[in-house]
Design a protein around this motif. Structure first.
Motif, PDB file in Angstrom:
ATOM      1  N   UNK A  48      17.937  -0.150 -21.368  1.00  0.00           N
ATOM      2  CA  UNK A  48      17.141   0.965 -21.012  1.00  0.00           C
ATOM      3  C   UNK A  48      17.582   2.247 -20.380  1.00  0.00           C
ATOM      4  N   UNK A  49      18.426   2.178 -19.577  1.00  0.00           N
ATOM      5  CA  UNK A  49      19.230   3.252 -18.759  1.00  0.00           C
ATOM      6  C   UNK A  49      20.246   3.899 -19.777  1.00  0.00           C
ATOM      7  N   UNK A  50      20.898   2.781 -20.555  1.00  0.00           N
ATOM      8  CA  UNK A  50      21.663   3.686 -21.410  1.00  0.00           C
ATOM      9  C   UNK A  50      21.068   4.711 -22.366  1.00  0.00           C
ATOM     10  N   UNK A  51      20.078   4.165 -22.959  1.00  0.00           N
ATOM     11  CA  UNK A  51      19.284   4.972 -23.914  1.00  0.00           C
ATOM     12  C   UNK A  51      18.556   6.124 -23.347  1.00  0.00           C
ATOM     13  N   UNK A  52      18.037   5.836 -22.271  1.00  0.00           N
ATOM     14  CA  UNK A  52      17.413   7.052 -21.458  1.00  0.00           C
ATOM     15  C   UNK A  52      18.546   7.880 -21.185  1.00  0.00           C
ATOM     16  N   UNK A  53      19.379   7.774 -20.565  1.00  0.00           N
ATOM     17  CA  UNK A  53      20.908   8.764 -19.993  1.00  0.00           C
ATOM     18  C   UNK A  53      21.241   9.358 -21.336  1.00  0.00           C
TER      19      UNK A  53
ATOM     20  N   UNK B 270       0.914  -1.222   0.055  1.00  0.00           N
ATOM     21  CA  UNK B 270       0.046  -0.227  -0.003  1.00  0.00           C
ATOM     22  C   UNK B 270       0.856   1.086  -0.137  1.00  0.00           C
ATOM     23  N   UNK B 271       2.077   1.325   0.651  1.00  0.00           N
ATOM     24  CA  UNK B 271       2.909   2.324   0.899  1.00  0.00           C
ATOM     25  C   UNK B 271       3.548   2.438  -0.358  1.00  0.00           C
ATOM     26  N   UNK B 272       3.940   1.293  -1.016  1.00  0.00           N
ATOM     27  CA  UNK B 272       4.695   1.341  -2.395  1.00  0.00           C
ATOM     28  C   UNK B 272       3.545   2.249  -3.419  1.00  0.00           C
ATOM     29  N   UNK B 273       2.255   1.905  -3.499  1.00  0.00           N
ATOM     30  CA  UNK B 273       1.342   2.288  -4.398  1.00  0.00           C
ATOM     31  C   UNK B 273       0.823   3.885  -3.902  1.00  0.00           C
ATOM     32  N   UNK B 274       1.376   4.284  -2.781  1.00  0.00           N
ATOM     33  CA  UNK B 274       1.105   5.627  -2.326  1.00  0.00           C
ATOM     34  C   UNK B 274       2.137   6.581  -2.919  1.00  0.00           C
ATOM     35  N   UNK B 275       3.164   5.965  -3.529  1.00  0.00           N
ATOM     36  CA  UNK B 275       4.143   6.727  -4.020  1.00  0.00           C
ATOM     37  C   UNK B 275       4.578   6.540  -5.557  1.00  0.00           C
ATOM     38  N   UNK B 276       4.291   5.246  -6.073  1.00  0.00           N
ATOM     39  CA  UNK B 276       4.544   5.011  -7.582  1.00  0.00           C
ATOM     40  C   UNK B 276       3.505   4.240  -8.124  1.00  0.00           C
ATOM     41  N   UNK B 277       3.171   4.522  -9.242  1.00  0.00           N
ATOM     42  CA  UNK B 277       2.082   3.657  -9.998  1.00  0.00           C
ATOM     43  C   UNK B 277       2.495   2.085 -10.121  1.00  0.00           C
ATOM     44  N   UNK B 278       3.659   1.819 -10.456  1.00  0.00           N
ATOM     45  CA  UNK B 278       4.108   0.336 -10.656  1.00  0.00           C
ATOM     46  C   UNK B 278       5.491   0.419 -10.586  1.00  0.00           C
ATOM     47  N   UNK B 279       6.226  -0.743 -10.965  1.00  0.00           N
ATOM     48  CA  UNK B 279       7.772  -0.859 -10.820  1.00  0.00           C
ATOM     49  C   UNK B 279       8.352  -0.055 -11.965  1.00  0.00           C
ATOM     50  N   UNK B 280       7.815   0.154 -13.142  1.00  0.00           N
ATOM     51  CA  UNK B 280       8.234   0.981 -14.140  1.00  0.00           C
ATOM     52  C   UNK B 280       8.109   2.705 -13.529  1.00  0.00           C
ATOM     53  N   UNK B 281       7.327   2.892 -12.845  1.00  0.00           N
ATOM     54  CA  UNK B 281       7.409   4.274 -12.371  1.00  0.00           C
ATOM     55  C   UNK B 281       8.475   4.487 -11.523  1.00  0.00           C
ATOM     56  N   UNK B 282       8.731   3.470 -10.503  1.00  0.00           N
ATOM     57  CA  UNK B 282       9.898   3.545  -9.618  1.00  0.00           C
ATOM     58  C   UNK B 282      11.115   3.714 -10.376  1.00  0.00           C
ATOM     59  N   UNK B 283      11.328   2.805 -11.545  1.00  0.00           N
ATOM     60  CA  UNK B 283      12.462   2.678 -12.351  1.00  0.00           C
ATOM     61  C   UNK B 283      12.733   4.072 -12.922  1.00  0.00           C
ATOM     62  N   UNK B 284      11.564   4.681 -13.627  1.00  0.00           N
ATOM     63  CA  UNK B 284      11.682   5.864 -14.230  1.00  0.00           C
ATOM     64  C   UNK B 284      12.379   7.148 -13.199  1.00  0.00           C
ATOM     65  N   UNK B 285      11.573   6.961 -11.997  1.00  0.00           N
ATOM     66  CA  UNK B 285      11.737   8.189 -10.899  1.00  0.00           C
ATOM     67  C   UNK B 285      13.235   7.810 -10.453  1.00  0.00           C
ATOM     68  N   UNK B 286      13.814   6.630 -10.302  1.00  0.00           N
ATOM     69  CA  UNK B 286      14.995   6.313  -9.769  1.00  0.00           C
ATOM     70  C   UNK B 286      16.102   6.843 -10.791  1.00  0.00           C
ATOM     71  N   UNK B 287      15.732   6.562 -12.084  1.00  0.00           N
ATOM     72  CA  UNK B 287      16.802   7.077 -13.252  1.00  0.00           C
ATOM     73  C   UNK B 287      16.633   8.395 -13.332  1.00  0.00           C
ATOM     74  N   UNK B 288      15.657   8.940 -13.236  1.00  0.00           N
ATOM     75  CA  UNK B 288      15.767  10.664 -13.336  1.00  0.00           C
ATOM     76  C   UNK B 288      16.424  11.192 -12.042  1.00  0.00           C
ATOM     77  N   UNK B 289      16.400  10.684 -10.782  1.00  0.00           N
ATOM     78  CA  UNK B 289      17.058  11.228  -9.579  1.00  0.00           C
ATOM     79  C   UNK B 289      18.409  10.934  -9.604  1.00  0.00           C
ATOM     80  N   UNK B 290      18.834   9.880 -10.333  1.00  0.00           N
ATOM     81  CA  UNK B 290      20.297   9.331 -10.528  1.00  0.00           C
ATOM     82  C   UNK B 290      21.107  10.401 -11.551  1.00  0.00           C
ATOM     83  N   UNK B 291      20.066  10.756 -12.627  1.00  0.00           N
ATOM     84  CA  UNK B 291      20.734  11.891 -13.811  1.00  0.00           C
ATOM     85  C   UNK B 291      20.619  13.302 -12.880  1.00  0.00           C
ATOM     86  N   UNK B 292      19.757  13.411 -12.180  1.00  0.00           N
ATOM     87  CA  UNK B 292      19.937  14.882 -11.653  1.00  0.00           C
ATOM     88  C   UNK B 292      20.972  14.963 -10.547  1.00  0.00           C
TER      89      UNK B 292
END
Length: 192
Positions: A112-117, A49-71
């Motif tokens: 995926x991360x290489x392409x995104x980065x 429940x806590x997970x879904x309070x913060x992220x839509x799914x595992x892909x959202x977690x991955x996207x957010x993590x990649x964005x934070x890493x890049x920032x």
């Protein structure tokens, strides 16, 4: 997930950190596609429940993590210390987060991360090249092509450095990158 500029509550930051670290640990063991939200939550010791309070799914977690890493990477690169080049700060950051970059650039889902980065680097490089062009700089090839070329080179260089267990020092890598980022003179004056 709410992506605002407001200061984030420490509990929220802790939850994000636990979930991101759990995802990275699991990605070091298995392919991303085989992972479930349940796996991530169990590893992080966070309720679904806590997970879904913060992220839509595992892909959202991955996207957010990649964005934070890049920032984080860009923030540290943009704060070049006196006596250290921007490139040195860039490689210091990558070396100090070697585990993260090994998983993200070279592990399961690395493409995926290489392409995104690469896309993030392309956007940044093209914007800088446009500014230089407006100031009178002439490029020997279309800016999107040059930005794609340089961004791909940077990502490939990082992956090589990590896969080979950092065989060159931060200073050497910064020197190599600086040398590679010089526009080839053979492109000067050619037709667009």
């Amino acid at each position: 997930m709410s992506h605002t500029q407001e200061p984030v509550d420490l509990r929220v930051r802790r939850t994000h950190k636990l979930l991101w670290e759990a995802l990275l640990a699991l990605m070091g063991e298995r392919e991303f596609e085989t992972l479930t939200v349940k796996d991530i939550c169990e590893r992080a010791m966070v309720h679904r429940t806590t997970f879904y309070n913060h992220y839509e799914d595992k892909y959202d977690l991955l996207r957010c993590g990649m964005q934070e890493t890049y920032e984080m990477l860009m923030a540290q690169s943009n704060r070049a210390n006196e006596g250290a080049s921007t490139y040195q700060v860039f490689f210091v950051h990558v070396a100090s987060h070697k585990h993260l970059y090994r998983i993200m650039l070279c592990g399961q889902g690395g493409n995926d991360f290489q392409g995104w980065l690469r896309d993030r680097f392309m956007e940044s490089l093209e914007a800088k090249m446009q500014q230089a062009e407006q100031a009178g700089k002439q490029w020997g090839a279309p800016l999107p092509l040059l930005a794609h070329f340089y961004a791909g080179a940077i990502v490939s260089m990082l992956a090589w450095w990590i896969v080979n267990d950092l065989p060159a020092s931060v200073e050497q890598m910064a020197h190599y990158l600086q040398g590679l980022m010089v526009e080839p003179s053979s492109l000067q004056g050619e037709a667009r």
